[in-house]
Design a protein around this motif. Structure first.
Motif, PDB file in Angstrom:
ATOM      1  N   LEU A 138       1.056  -5.165   8.716  1.00 36.47           N
ATOM      2  CA  LEU A 138      -0.369  -4.215   9.562  1.00 36.47           C
ATOM      3  C   LEU A 138       0.226  -3.885  10.382  1.00 36.47           C
ATOM      4  O   LEU A 138       1.190  -4.261  10.928  1.00 36.47           O
ATOM      5  N   GLY A 157      -2.300  -0.149   7.175  1.00 40.40           N
ATOM      6  CA  GLY A 157      -0.998  -0.919   6.684  1.00 40.40           C
ATOM      7  C   GLY A 157      -0.229   0.301   6.313  1.00 40.40           C
ATOM      8  O   GLY A 157      -0.280   1.077   6.238  1.00 40.40           O
ATOM      9  N   ALA A 184       3.539   0.459   4.805  1.00 39.61           N
ATOM     10  CA  ALA A 184       4.594  -0.515   2.861  1.00 39.61           C
ATOM     11  C   ALA A 184       5.905   0.761   2.692  1.00 39.61           C
ATOM     12  O   ALA A 184       5.404   1.687   2.794  1.00 39.61           O
ATOM     13  N   ALA A 208       4.547  -4.924   2.318  1.00 37.79           N
ATOM     14  CA  ALA A 208       3.765  -4.606   3.554  1.00 37.79           C
ATOM     15  C   ALA A 208       3.289  -5.488   4.821  1.00 37.79           C
ATOM     16  O   ALA A 208       3.502  -6.629   4.860  1.00 37.79           O
ATOM     17  N   SER A 229      -0.553  -4.213   1.031  1.00 32.45           N
ATOM     18  CA  SER A 229      -1.098  -3.769   1.705  1.00 32.45           C
ATOM     19  C   SER A 229      -3.097  -4.706   1.702  1.00 32.45           C
ATOM     20  O   SER A 229      -3.566  -5.509   3.060  1.00 32.45           O
ATOM     21  N   VAL A 235      -7.497   0.212  -1.494  1.00 32.32           N
ATOM     22  CA  VAL A 235      -6.236   0.306  -0.556  1.00 32.32           C
ATOM     23  C   VAL A 235      -7.014   1.928  -0.469  1.00 32.32           C
ATOM     24  O   VAL A 235      -6.498   2.158  -1.495  1.00 32.32           O
ATOM     25  N   THR A 254      -2.182   2.659   4.211  1.00 30.18           N
ATOM     26  CA  THR A 254      -3.203   2.763   4.353  1.00 30.18           C
ATOM     27  C   THR A 254      -4.376   2.046   5.097  1.00 30.18           C
ATOM     28  O   THR A 254      -3.977   1.904   5.754  1.00 30.18           O
TER      29      THR A 254
END
Length: 273
Positions: free
Chosen positions: A214, A225, A227, A212, A149, A120, A113
């Motif tokens: 980063l 991101g 997830a 999630a 995220s 998002v 993401t």
């Protein structure tokens, strides 16, 4: 012939250039020749407007007129564009491979993401083979306040930046678990900042749990991101945390791929600062 509202919505745009690109996207999905009148009926656009747009695409080499003068087909320039995109898009291919490996390891759907405005955006996604799953295709957008995220993107913002964004973002309740109180959301963001990961515990879709992290950026905030998403009948918070090491390894791999794609001149300029 009734107007295809889906196609009409794809031709919407704030500028003529955006609408022209939207039309090109529709044309790229065709496997047959087409006529001006056929596109008018399909899109609902006025005939003079559509004729002008097709002329622009033809003059640029994106389209070509067939021998009968009535039918259009894809031009050589559009074909070269598609070929070059597929040939040189190794970054997407490499990141998609990491995503696929993560899905294989954890057995659940995973996505990449980015923050886009106050939402998002799903850049890429690989679905689990399990029969029960939630379909959220690449290009989907979800609100920042009820996305795992999204909470991570909010957590790395300065307070003033976060306030500016949230002041313009309605904290809409999508489920009974959605955080709609600013103080409660700020407390959650603080927890996310401390933990380095975030949950979406049925906050956007009932029955969906998400964890999630980063992809770390060597020079500061990240806009990527990663997830894992699963139905709550298969995934609890405890099980999600057990997947966290695999998720973090994949996030680091995606960060390495992304940083490796930055031109050397930009890397040196960043290092000088």
């Amino acid at each position: 012939m009734t107007t295809n509202r889906t196609e009409m919505s794809r031709l919407e745009g704030e500028t003529p250039a955006q609408r022209l690109l939207a039309l090109l996207e529709v044309i790229a999905g065709k496997d047959q020749f087409f006529t001006l009148q056929g596109m008018v009926e399909e899109t609902g656009l006025p005939k003079p407007t559509l004729h002008r747009m097709l002329q622009q695409l033809e003059s640029s080499g994106m389209l070509q007129r067939e021998a009968d003068g009535r039918h259009y087909s894809k031009g050589n320039r559009l074909r070269r564009l598609a070929e070059n995109l597929l040939l040189h898009d190794t970054v997407h291919g490499a990141r998609h491979a990491v995503l696929s490996e993560l899905v294989e390891e954890v057995g659940e759907s995973c996505n990449i993401t980015a923050l886009s405005g106050g939402e998002v955006l799903y850049l890429d996604r690989v679905e689990t083979s399990a029969p029960l799953r939630f379909y959220l295709h690449p290009g989907s957008r979800v609100p920042v306040h009820c996305s795992a995220s999204g909470k991570l993107f909010l957590a790395q913002m300065a307070p003033a930046q976060r306030k500016r964004l949230l002041d313009q973002t309605p904290l809409k309740a999508f489920t009974p678990n959605t955080l709609t109180d600013r103080a409660a959301l700020e407390a959650e963001i603080e927890t996310v900042r401390d933990n380095g990961y975030a949950f979406d515990d049925e906050e956007f879709l009932p029955g969906l749990l998400c964890i999630a992290v980063l992809a770390p950026h060597p020079e500061g905030p990240s806009n990527v991101g990663l997830a894992i998403q699963a139905p709550v009948m298969r995934m609890t918070r405890e099980k999600a945390l057990a997947c966290l090491p695999a998720l973090q390894r994949a996030a680091q791999a995606i960060a390495d791929i992304s940083w490796d794609a930055v031109p050397e001149a930009e890397e040196l300029a960043t290092a000088d600062h």
